[in-house]
Design a protein around this motif. Structure first.
Motif, short mmCIF file in Angstrom:
data_model
loop_
_atom_site.label_atom_id
_atom_site.label_comp_id
_atom_site.label_asym_id
_atom_site.label_seq_id
_atom_site.Cartn_x
_atom_site.Cartn_y
_atom_site.Cartn_z
N LYS A 1 0.86 -1.11 -0.20
CA LYS A 1 -0.06 -0.16 -0.05
C LYS A 1 0.84 1.40 0.20
O LYS A 1 0.55 2.27 -0.79
CB LYS A 1 -0.93 0.05 1.30
CG LYS A 1 -1.98 -0.91 0.98
CD LYS A 1 -3.00 -0.90 2.03
CE LYS A 1 -4.14 -1.90 2.14
NZ LYS A 1 -4.99 -1.82 1.32
N VAL A 2 1.96 1.20 0.56
CA VAL A 2 2.75 2.32 0.65
C VAL A 2 3.35 2.39 -0.79
O VAL A 2 3.42 3.84 -1.37
CB VAL A 2 4.20 2.11 1.63
CG1 VAL A 2 5.06 3.19 1.56
CG2 VAL A 2 3.57 1.96 2.95
N HIS A 3 3.81 1.65 -1.40
CA HIS A 3 4.28 1.89 -2.90
C HIS A 3 3.10 2.27 -3.58
O HIS A 3 3.43 3.24 -4.51
CB HIS A 3 4.55 0.51 -3.50
CG HIS A 3 5.26 0.39 -4.77
ND1 HIS A 3 6.49 1.09 -5.05
CD2 HIS A 3 4.85 0.09 -6.21
CE1 HIS A 3 6.64 1.05 -6.46
NE2 HIS A 3 5.82 0.66 -6.87
N GLU A 4 1.90 2.08 -3.76
CA GLU A 4 0.83 2.47 -4.32
C GLU A 4 0.50 3.78 -4.20
O GLU A 4 0.29 4.71 -4.88
CB GLU A 4 -0.44 1.53 -4.05
CG GLU A 4 -0.45 0.20 -4.54
CD GLU A 4 -1.65 -0.71 -4.10
OE1 GLU A 4 -2.52 -0.11 -3.72
OE2 GLU A 4 -1.43 -1.92 -4.58
N ALA A 5 0.61 4.21 -2.69
CA ALA A 5 0.20 5.62 -2.30
C ALA A 5 1.40 6.63 -2.97
O ALA A 5 1.17 7.74 -3.43
CB ALA A 5 0.63 5.83 -0.56
#
Length: 128
Positions: free
Chosen positions: A36-40
């Motif tokens: 999720k951090v990468h997507e954000a």
């Protein structure tokens, strides 16, 4: 060459017994794509990219071409111009067609405009 002759020319290399790094492999690891951090971060990068595209187009559309020239120059110096090739080309085409900023007497803007236009293949005369 016979097999024995090949063995005579074999290169023998010594092995090195390096100590393991005190850092381990913590700098080698990376975030997996499904995180999720990468997507954000990807969403934030895309949002910033769109913001810069709007600013380049707005600066190109305005009559204040030295702002547009400065923005194009900064984008190129940051090494991210490949994201904005179309917008940069449109801005430089507008400056070239209107000769904006090239005759206002500001030496910095004139020199910057001359360099950027020449770098992008525009036929700009160095004389009046």
């Amino acid at each position: 060459m016979t097999p024995k002759a090949r063995d005579d020319h074999e290169i023998i290399r010594r092995t090195a017994n390096f100590h393991p790094s005190i850092w381990g492999d913590q700098f080698i690891s990376h975030l997996p794509k499904d995180n999720k951090v990468h997507e954000a971060l990807e969403l934030e990068v895309e949002k910033l990219r769109e913001q810069v595209k709007r600013e380049v187009l707005l600066a190109a559309a305005s009559n204040y071409s030295s702002q547009s020239l400065d923005l194009v120059d900064e984008i190129q110096r940051l090494g991210v111009a490949y994201h904005f090739e179309t917008e940069i080309e449109e801005a430089l085409q507008r400056i070239y067609n209107n000769h904006i900023g090239m005759e206002d007497g500001d030496l910095y803007s004139t020199a910057l405009g001359f360099r950027l236009l020449r770098q992008h293949g525009y036929n700009v005369s160095c004389g009046n």
